[in-house]
Write an enzyme that holds these catalytic residues in place. Sequence first.
Site, PDB file in Angstrom:
ATOM      1  N   GLU A  85      -3.824   3.976   2.075  1.00  0.00           N
ATOM      2  CA  GLU A  85      -4.133   3.981   3.428  1.00  0.00           C
ATOM      3  C   GLU A  85      -3.750   5.295   3.878  1.00  0.00           C
ATOM      4  O   GLU A  85      -3.223   6.281   3.406  1.00  0.00           O
ATOM      5  CB  GLU A  85      -3.069   2.852   4.527  1.00  0.00           C
TER       6      GLU A  85
ATOM      7  N   GLU B 201      -2.079  11.974  -9.553  1.00  0.00           N
ATOM      8  CA  GLU B 201      -1.669  11.685 -11.647  1.00  0.00           C
ATOM      9  C   GLU B 201      -2.951  11.207 -12.098  1.00  0.00           C
ATOM     10  O   GLU B 201      -2.898   9.842 -11.695  1.00  0.00           O
ATOM     11  CB  GLU B 201      -0.706  11.410 -11.736  1.00  0.00           C
TER      12      GLU B 201
ATOM     13  N   HIS C 210       4.033  11.592  -5.419  1.00  0.00           N
ATOM     14  CA  HIS C 210       2.300  12.005  -6.006  1.00  0.00           C
ATOM     15  C   HIS C 210       1.516  10.230  -6.311  1.00  0.00           C
ATOM     16  O   HIS C 210       2.953   9.201  -6.381  1.00  0.00           O
ATOM     17  CB  HIS C 210       2.340  12.648  -7.390  1.00  0.00           C
TER      18      HIS C 210
ATOM     19  N   HIS D 127       0.575  -1.416   0.304  1.00  0.00           N
ATOM     20  CA  HIS D 127       0.239   0.038   0.080  1.00  0.00           C
ATOM     21  C   HIS D 127       0.944   1.219  -0.014  1.00  0.00           C
ATOM     22  O   HIS D 127       2.095   1.251   0.121  1.00  0.00           O
ATOM     23  CB  HIS D 127      -0.914  -0.132   1.540  1.00  0.00           C
TER      24      HIS D 127
END
Length: 122
Positions: A56, A117, A75, A7
């Site tokens: 998360e 993005e 990002h 994650h």
Amino acid sequence: MKFTFAHNNLNVYDLEKSLNFYKEALGLEVSSTKEADDGSFTLVYLGDGTTPHLLELTWLRDMDRPYELGDNEIHLAFRVTDFDAALKKHKEMGCVCFENPEMGIYFIEDPDGYWLEIVPEK
């Protein structure tokens, strides 16, 4: 030995606002949650229903101000099947913060200022 992604984590100031944003903007759904016994934090894992990768979101009880991201250039990127429809939706939401037509991408900004993005599937 092999490592695989589990994650990515983002700390959020207003958990409900962030959950609503990620659901509306990207269709992410809650897959699980964990709350500290003492109430000091809540972790919410979001999934796209397609890949095993999770986002998360961490809410910290004692954080008394929005996060300052500074010059953080990190990002997350999301592929989308209908790029034009996604761009239209995100413009309607008012969350598009940067477009790069030459590269065929754009970015949206979440309630905490994180950039996400958006890239076409192809």
